[in-house]
Design a protein around this motif. Structure first.
Motif, PDB file in Angstrom:
ATOM      1  N   THR A 106       0.825  -1.211   0.000  1.00  0.00           N
ATOM      2  CA  THR A 106       0.000   0.000   0.000  1.00  0.00           C
ATOM      3  C   THR A 106       0.858   1.259   0.000  1.00  0.00           C
ATOM      4  OG1 THR A 106      -1.813  -1.101   1.162  1.00  0.00           O
ATOM      5  CG2 THR A 106      -1.724   1.305   1.311  1.00  0.00           C
ATOM      6  N   ARG A 147       1.810   4.381  -2.864  1.00  0.00           N
ATOM      7  CA  ARG A 147       1.592   5.794  -2.575  1.00  0.00           C
ATOM      8  C   ARG A 147       2.899   6.578  -2.571  1.00  0.00           C
ATOM      9  NH1 ARG A 147      -3.742   6.058   1.250  1.00  0.00           N
ATOM     10  NH2 ARG A 147      -4.731   4.174   0.474  1.00  0.00           N
ATOM     11  N   ASP A 152      -5.903   5.535   4.561  1.00  0.00           N
ATOM     12  CA  ASP A 152      -5.775   6.956   4.223  1.00  0.00           C
ATOM     13  C   ASP A 152      -5.299   7.749   5.429  1.00  0.00           C
ATOM     14  OD1 ASP A 152      -6.564   6.609   1.586  1.00  0.00           O
ATOM     15  OD2 ASP A 152      -8.684   6.917   2.027  1.00  0.00           O
ATOM     16  N   GLU A 182      -1.573   7.098   5.953  1.00  0.00           N
ATOM     17  CA  GLU A 182      -0.749   7.897   5.035  1.00  0.00           C
ATOM     18  C   GLU A 182      -0.672   9.345   5.499  1.00  0.00           C
ATOM     19  OE1 GLU A 182      -0.437   9.298   0.355  1.00  0.00           O
ATOM     20  OE2 GLU A 182      -2.243   8.277   1.070  1.00  0.00           O
TER      21      GLU A 182
END
Length: 224
Positions: free
Chosen positions: A19, A23, A106, A109
């Protein structure tokens, strides 16, 4: 951004690495506390994601020894230990943020990027960043001025505002604010920080500065 992920669950290692790489982050994996500390010392990353329950050495001990060794890398604790007491212990040991499992990717991050921004050193010639709404903070006396007048604040309100002014433009986690506003007060309920936030928000109402709640990230000051 280079991230050291210290986590012994192989399936979580794989999922998080995939993941975060998608990103735009570079992720190094380590599943043992003692080995992670040595790797951290040898090649400090930009951010450390640290689980607490680890083989070899407990995560809190890894963090304590890293701070004792002068390693200032921002640390985001990831753990299933989600009680307020555990969060406070982690922050007191030297963690910068805390995210209990399970968590939203999210949000993860966002927290990592926030920690990375905080780590970026300010230019020596740039001076301190401007405070929102023209507030002025005399760090020696602790007084906070607005339009040349000193804000009348209770001690806990002042401690909260100073903690936010120390990070202009950045959200400060609720756990960190609790630690600064109620230092060593084990008998105080965790929700008490919300009362102080409410009172400070009312006193800032006419200053042109808003105290904003960012869900999952903490509190932030910004000009209206």
């Amino acid at each position: 951004m280079k991230v050291l992920l210290v986590e012994d669950d192989v399936s979580m290692q794989t999922a998080l690495k995939r993941t975060l790489q998608n990103r735009g982050m570079e992720v190094e994996l380590c599943g043992d506390g003692r080995a992670a500390l040595e790797r951290w010392k040898a090649a400090p990353p930009d951010v450390v994601m640290l689980d607490l329950t680890l083989p070899g050495m407990d995560g809190l001990l890894v963090l304590e020894q890293a701070r004792d060794a002068g390693l200032a890398t921002p640390v985001l604790i990831l753990t299933a230990r989600g009680t307020v007491g555990d969060r406070i212990i982690g922050l007191n040991t030297g963690a910068d943020d805390y995210l209990p499992k399970p968590f939203d990717l999210d949000e993860l991050e966002a927290r990592l990027r926030a920690l990375h921004r905080r780590r970026a050193p300010a230019s020596a010639d740039a001076g301190e960043p401007p405070l929102p709404g023209g507030l002025r903070w005399d760090r020696q006396s602790g007084a906070i001025h607005c339009r040349d007048e000193i804000l009348e604040l209770a001690p806990r309100e002042s401690a909260l505002l100073q903690a936010l002014l120390a990070r202009p433009g950045h959200a400060v986690p609720k756990e960190r604010l609790f630690e600064l506003v109620f230092p060593g007060e084990a008998d105080v309920q965790y929700e008490a920080i919300e009362v102080v936030v409410y009172r400070l928000r009312k006193k800032l109402a006419t200053t042109g500065v808003k105290l904003v709640t960012l869900r999952g990230l903490g509190y932030l000051l910004k000009a209206e």
